[in-house]
Design an enzyme around this catalytic site. Structure first.
Site, mmCIF file in Angstrom:
data_model
loop_
_atom_site.group_PDB
_atom_site.id
_atom_site.type_symbol
_atom_site.label_atom_id
_atom_site.label_comp_id
_atom_site.label_asym_id
_atom_site.label_seq_id
_atom_site.Cartn_x
_atom_site.Cartn_y
_atom_site.Cartn_z
ATOM 1 N N LYS A 271 -8.536 25.407 12.436
ATOM 2 C CA LYS A 271 -9.891 24.945 12.751
ATOM 3 C C LYS A 271 -10.276 23.803 11.823
ATOM 4 O O LYS A 271 -9.761 23.714 10.710
ATOM 5 C CB LYS A 271 -10.890 26.094 12.533
ATOM 6 C CG LYS A 271 -10.865 27.186 13.574
ATOM 7 C CD LYS A 271 -11.935 28.223 13.291
ATOM 8 C CE LYS A 271 -11.919 29.332 14.318
ATOM 9 N NZ LYS A 271 -12.257 28.887 15.674
ATOM 10 N N ARG A 345 -8.511 37.302 22.070
ATOM 11 C CA ARG A 345 -8.012 37.901 23.306
ATOM 12 C C ARG A 345 -6.635 38.528 23.101
ATOM 13 O O ARG A 345 -6.279 39.490 23.779
ATOM 14 C CB ARG A 345 -8.005 36.850 24.422
ATOM 15 C CG ARG A 345 -7.138 35.657 24.136
ATOM 16 C CD ARG A 345 -7.496 34.445 24.985
ATOM 17 N NE ARG A 345 -8.649 33.706 24.480
ATOM 18 C CZ ARG A 345 -9.143 32.609 25.050
ATOM 19 N NH1 ARG A 345 -8.596 32.145 26.166
ATOM 20 N NH2 ARG A 345 -10.178 31.993 24.528
HETATM 21 N N1 BES Z 1 -13.743 33.263 16.757
HETATM 22 C C1 BES Z 1 -13.583 32.136 17.608
HETATM 23 C C2 BES Z 1 -14.788 31.913 18.513
HETATM 24 C C3 BES Z 1 -16.017 31.309 17.881
HETATM 25 C C4 BES Z 1 -16.051 29.963 17.559
HETATM 26 C C5 BES Z 1 -17.127 32.075 17.672
HETATM 27 C C6 BES Z 1 -17.205 29.427 17.031
HETATM 28 C C7 BES Z 1 -18.287 31.525 17.158
HETATM 29 C C8 BES Z 1 -18.310 30.184 16.817
HETATM 30 C C9 BES Z 1 -12.373 32.322 18.499
HETATM 31 O O1 BES Z 1 -11.304 32.986 17.943
HETATM 32 C C10 BES Z 1 -11.883 30.936 18.823
HETATM 33 O O2 BES Z 1 -11.461 30.257 17.954
HETATM 34 N N2 BES Z 1 -11.968 30.571 20.098
HETATM 35 C C11 BES Z 1 -11.585 29.273 20.527
HETATM 36 C C12 BES Z 1 -10.840 29.413 21.823
HETATM 37 C C13 BES Z 1 -10.181 28.157 22.279
HETATM 38 C C14 BES Z 1 -9.029 27.787 21.377
HETATM 39 C C15 BES Z 1 -9.707 28.335 23.693
HETATM 40 C C16 BES Z 1 -12.842 28.435 20.697
HETATM 41 O O3 BES Z 1 -13.851 28.947 21.174
HETATM 42 O O4 BES Z 1 -12.823 27.281 20.300
HETATM 43 MN MN MN Z 2 -10.015 31.725 16.850
#
Ligand code: BES
Ligand code: MN
Ligand code: ZN
Length: 487
Positions: A271, A345
């Site tokens: 990230k 997921r």
């Molecule tokens: N934990 C995150 C989701 C999230 C992101 C929650 C920001 C709250 C704020 C999750 O694991 C994630 O990183 N999801 C990705 C999925 C994508 C790679 C398809 C996302 O939402 O960017």
């Molecule tokens: Mn994630």
């Protein structure tokens, strides 16, 4: 925390022996039946310009002549609805955080008989107001001491509903507080092992059966997709199963499945750095499962409830999952991991398959799953997904009743298109558009044998900015749902 509640139909608010009195006023003129000393003080505050009978307004009065409680908080409600009552109470009670109030008394004036929903909202507001995160910052203030909440009602006839509402609110806010506390703890103070230890603590306190599986046992269980995420971290993963028995053994249980990523760096699909600290909240789903078990046990609900938590960090390392890797889930279906940041997921799919063995009446998973859900619904409503109309309606109603609302999102098969892979049964991501829905569609592939719903709490589990902190949502929604299913 665990404070006592009582309803009293005896005596005037001015004579109640409490550390603080919260006076909630409904309507745009001073209610007729108000105690003389209180009416005089409120009129004086209005005349001085310190207060007005307008929603959002409140005032803190000290040592009011003729009033026993040394502190009187007066707040105006938009209307007599539970939501307005809670908002007014929360605004005024913000002041008592860290003050060590032990006995709080509350009176609602200017409305009809006190309802159970109002009483529940008040108990919730009180518990939420006194919570203070101190685990890694003891200097933040005194630990909450709230021990008793007294609600003053006009007559005995309303006391029963009010009393039940208070009890429900007090139990729920206990669960909410536990969930907030666990989620607020930073990743190094809430590792998967520590989270499992907290679950154990609750289980022992409430007499729940608990099983905690370590990496070797998780391997033996065949949770290949969960383990693939856990592989990148030196911190050992935990798979936790908690059992609450409130009904006969023959009654099919409800199962709650919580995402317990104690820190989500994204893994190899790292990230960006900004706000990455907030990914300590990525176990908010797991925290809400523990919090709900707490509330439901306190209320001795006549249901069987099982909590399943998959807990791990998601980190990059020489052993970490890589984009393109194909893994095998507990269901036997293979997954091409195109983005290691779509890890929620990957751990939930195995936990959902695991839940099949309980032959549950219904399964709800709770996860801070997608940034896309934050874009879609913001911080007001959690995303709710279910192919089952009846279950969706139950969750919707529970959210409204708990003032912890959700909103149903679609699950059309057409949304599944993006998950196709040339190298496995499915990919773990689709395109960017509709990301919260594709994530739910991925989970749907693992729930063919279940009555299932999914709550995406990415926008509701915590607040960012100056008031950064966990909300404890959706413990209220889940507890109401479980209670609605009680025999
Ligand atoms: N934990 C995150 C989701 C999230 C992101 C929650 C920001 C709250 C704020 C999750 O694991 C994630 O990183 N999801 C990705 C999925 C994508 C790679 C398809 C996302 O939402 O960017
Ligand atoms: Mn994630
Ligand atoms: Zn995540």
């Amino acid at each position: 925390m665990d404070f006592r509640t009582q309803v009293t139909a005896a005596g005037a608010a001015s004579r109640v022996n409490a550390d603080a009195l919260l006076l909630l006023l409904v309507g745009d003129s001073l209610p007729a039946g108000l105690d003389e000393p209180l009416a005089a003080a409120v009129n004086e505050a209005i005349a001085a310009g310190d207060f007005a009978l307008k929603p959002g307004k409140w005032v803190n009065l000290r040592q009011v002549a003729g009033v026993k409680a040394p502190r009187v908080l007066v707040a105006a409600c938009r209307d007599a609805g539970a939501k307005s009552v809670k908002a007014a109470a929360a605004a005024a009670l913000g002041l008592i955080k860290g003050l060590g109030v032990e006995h709080l008394a509350v009176q609602i004036s200017g409305a009809d008989a006190v309802t159970g929903a109002q009483a529940e909202a008040l108990a919730s507001a009180a518990g939420e107001a006194v919570y203070l995160y101190r685990t890694t910052k003891p200097s933040a203030g005194e630990a909450p001491k709230l021990d008793k909440l007294t609600l003053l009602v006009a007559d005995k006839a309303t006391a029963k509903a009010a009393g039940e509402g208070l009890k429900r609110g007090a139990a729920i806010v206990d669960g909410v507080t536990l969930a907030r506390e666990l989620a607020n703890r930073p990743g190094n103070h809430c590792t998967p092992a520590m989270l499992a230890a907290e679950a154990r603590k609750l289980a022992h306190a409430e007499g729940l059966k608990i099983e905690v599986f370590d990496r070797k046992e998780i391997e033996a269980l065949g949770l290949g997709s969960f383990l693939a995420v856990a592989r990148g971290s030196d911190e050992p993963p935990r798979f936790v199963v908690m059992h609450y028995r409130g009904a006969a053994k023959s009654v099919a249980p409800l199962v709650l499945v919580g995402k317990g990523i104690t820190f989500d760096s994204g893994g190899i699909s790292l990230k960006p750095g900004a706000e990455m600290d907030e990914m300590k909240f990525d176990m908010g789903g797991a925290a809400s499962v523990i919090g709900t078990l707490c509330a439901v046990s306190r209320l001795k609900a006549e249901v069987n409830l099982i909590g399943v938590i998959a807990a791990t960090e998601n980190l990059p390392s020489g052993k970490a999952l890589k984009p393109g890797d194909v893994i095998t889930s507990l269901s036997g279906q293979t997954i091409e991991v195109l983005n290691t940041d779509a890890e929620g997921r990957l751990i939930l799919c195995d936990a959902l398959t695991y839940a099949e063995r309980f032959e549950p009446a219904a399964v709800v998973d709770i996860a801070t799953l997608t940034g896309a859900c934050v874009v879609a619904l913001g911080a007001v409503r959690s995303g709710m997904f279910s192919a089952d109309d009846a279950l969706a309606a139950e969750l919707m109603a529970a959210g409204e009743a708990a003032l912890d609302p959700c909103w149903r999102m679609p699950l059309d098969d057409d949304y599944d298109e993006g998950l196709k892979s040339n190298f496995a049964d499915m990919a773990n991501i689709g395109g960017r558009a509709g990301g919260a829905i594709t994530a739910a569609m991925f989970l749907k592939r693992f729930t063919k044998k279940l009555r299932w719903a999914h709550l995406d709490i990415a926008g509701t589990a915590w607040k960012g900015g100056a008031a950064k902190g966990a909300t404890g949502r959706p413990v209220g929604l889940l507890t109401h749902w479980v209670l609605s299913r009680a025999g």
